[in-house]
Design an enzyme around this catalytic site. Structure first.
Site, PDB file in Angstrom:
ATOM      1  N   LEU A  46     -18.406 -65.743 -19.495  1.00 49.89           N
ATOM      2  CA  LEU A  46     -17.696 -65.116 -20.604  1.00 49.89           C
ATOM      3  C   LEU A  46     -16.375 -65.846 -20.806  1.00 49.89           C
ATOM      4  O   LEU A  46     -15.647 -66.107 -19.848  1.00 49.89           O
ATOM      5  CB  LEU A  46     -17.425 -63.638 -20.312  1.00 49.89           C
ATOM      6  CG  LEU A  46     -18.603 -62.665 -20.430  1.00 49.89           C
ATOM      7  CD1 LEU A  46     -18.206 -61.294 -19.905  1.00 49.89           C
ATOM      8  CD2 LEU A  46     -19.087 -62.575 -21.872  1.00 49.89           C
ATOM      9  N   ASP A  47     -16.050 -66.167 -22.056  1.00 50.95           N
ATOM     10  CA  ASP A  47     -14.776 -66.810 -22.352  1.00 50.95           C
ATOM     11  C   ASP A  47     -13.618 -65.886 -21.968  1.00 50.95           C
ATOM     12  O   ASP A  47     -13.781 -64.657 -21.928  1.00 50.95           O
ATOM     13  CB  ASP A  47     -14.682 -67.139 -23.839  1.00 50.95           C
ATOM     14  CG  ASP A  47     -15.630 -68.257 -24.245  1.00 50.95           C
ATOM     15  OD1 ASP A  47     -15.878 -69.150 -23.412  1.00 50.95           O
ATOM     16  OD2 ASP A  47     -16.111 -68.238 -25.393  1.00 50.95           O
ATOM     17  N   PRO A  48     -12.438 -66.443 -21.709  1.00 51.27           N
ATOM     18  CA  PRO A  48     -11.292 -65.605 -21.330  1.00 51.27           C
ATOM     19  C   PRO A  48     -10.981 -64.505 -22.343  1.00 51.27           C
ATOM     20  O   PRO A  48     -10.579 -63.406 -21.954  1.00 51.27           O
ATOM     21  CB  PRO A  48     -10.146 -66.620 -21.230  1.00 51.27           C
ATOM     22  CG  PRO A  48     -10.828 -67.893 -20.800  1.00 51.27           C
ATOM     23  CD  PRO A  48     -12.136 -67.883 -21.549  1.00 51.27           C
TER      24      PRO A  48
END
Length: 296
Positions: A46-48
């Site tokens: 998951l992206d930040p």
């Protein structure tokens, strides 16, 4: 000599509800510090800026993450229509803004159009490796690069809300279930194109991987309260056919032997003992069951 068939207390799945603002690997660091175990991995980065379900595996179960990764994923996203960023998310730089007026006809046809999407260009700002180098590293260097095309499948799509936040700019929230390897940032851009404009993902939350739900996950704050618990393997491998073995068959598998099995050919079947403990993953080919991964 019979080998014991029992759960490894240092192996299992942990469901984490990742907060926004940290990377997926930051979650792994937290788990390693809390559990005192280094062998921990996760399925589906998951992206930040994104939040939601992160399936983590401890010990021997890290070898099973590939089977979790292959399952469908469900997301809830909010996108801004009329504005485009270079990364497709709020962390990027705005590179285009256009006047946009919502076309009700296109909106009505949007669900069927999205469900027909079958290909997607990998975003330049992604972690995919090209010639041994991450794509986002090329992008940061402004290097020209032809990004690969991926086959994708959109299983379900639903518009949650539409809001006109400013004149000629709309936010559109949607829920979607997609196949492995689908980039939601790229999907939002495809949705915007179907509506005749540009767009980017401003909020993103993963709510499920296969049948595993974020409602069963714990937050990182729970680590300090010792609320960590291991999820049963069946819950994470529910998309895979399962096979319960007799004690004799289980012992043969634990000793690395193959079994004669009258069953359809399959690349992956989960093997369980009579008391429900996961033994491992096997393949069946021409009546022969051969173990691929043993975790018991």
């Amino acid at each position: 000599m019979p080998l014991p068939i029992m759960p490894d207390p240092f192996s299992g799945f942990i469901l984490i509800d990742k907060p926004c603002g940290i990377s997926s690997f930051d979650v792994i660091r937290s788990l390693r510090r809390h559990l005192g175990i280094r062998r921990i991995g996760h399925a589906g980065t998951l992206d930040p800026f994104a939040s939601g379900l992160l399936v983590c595996a401890v010990g021997k179960y890290t070898r099973l993450l590939q089977f979790v990764e292959n399952q469908s994923k469900t997301y809830e996203a909010m996108m801004i229509l009329g504005t485009k960023t270079n990364t497709g998310d709020p962390e990027g730089v705005v590179v285009q803004q256009v006047d946009f007026h919502l076309d009700e006809t296109k909106l009505t046809q949007l669900k069927s159009a999205v469900l027909q999407l079958s290909k997607q260009q990998v975003p330049a700002y992604s972690a995919i490796k090209i010639d041994g180098k991450r794509a986002y590293q090329y992008a940061r260097e402004n290097a020209e690069l032809e990004m690969p095309i991926r086959d994708i499948c959109v299983y379900d799509f639903e518009i949650i809300n539409i809001d006109e936040s400013t004149p000629s700019q709309f936010s559109l929230s949607y829920r979607v279930q997609v196949s492995k390897g689908t980039y939601i940032r790229a999907l939002s851009e495809q949705i915007a194109e179907l509506l005749g404009t540009v767009g980017y993902t401003v909020e993103l939350r993963r709510t499920a991987i296969g049948r595993a739900s974020v409602t069963d996950a714990i937050g990182l704050d729970d680590l300090q309260s010792n609320k960590v618990f291991l999820m049963p393997a069946r819950a994470l491998l529910s998309n895979m056919p399962g096979l319960e073995l007799s004690q004799t068959q289980a012992q043969d598998i634990l000793h690395g032997k193959t079994l004669c099995m009258e069953a359809p050919d399959t690349e992956a079947v989960a093997l369980y003992s009579s008391d429900g403990n996961l033994i491992g993953i096997a393949e069946i080919n021409a009546g022969t069951l051969k173990p691929r991964i043993v975790v018991a």
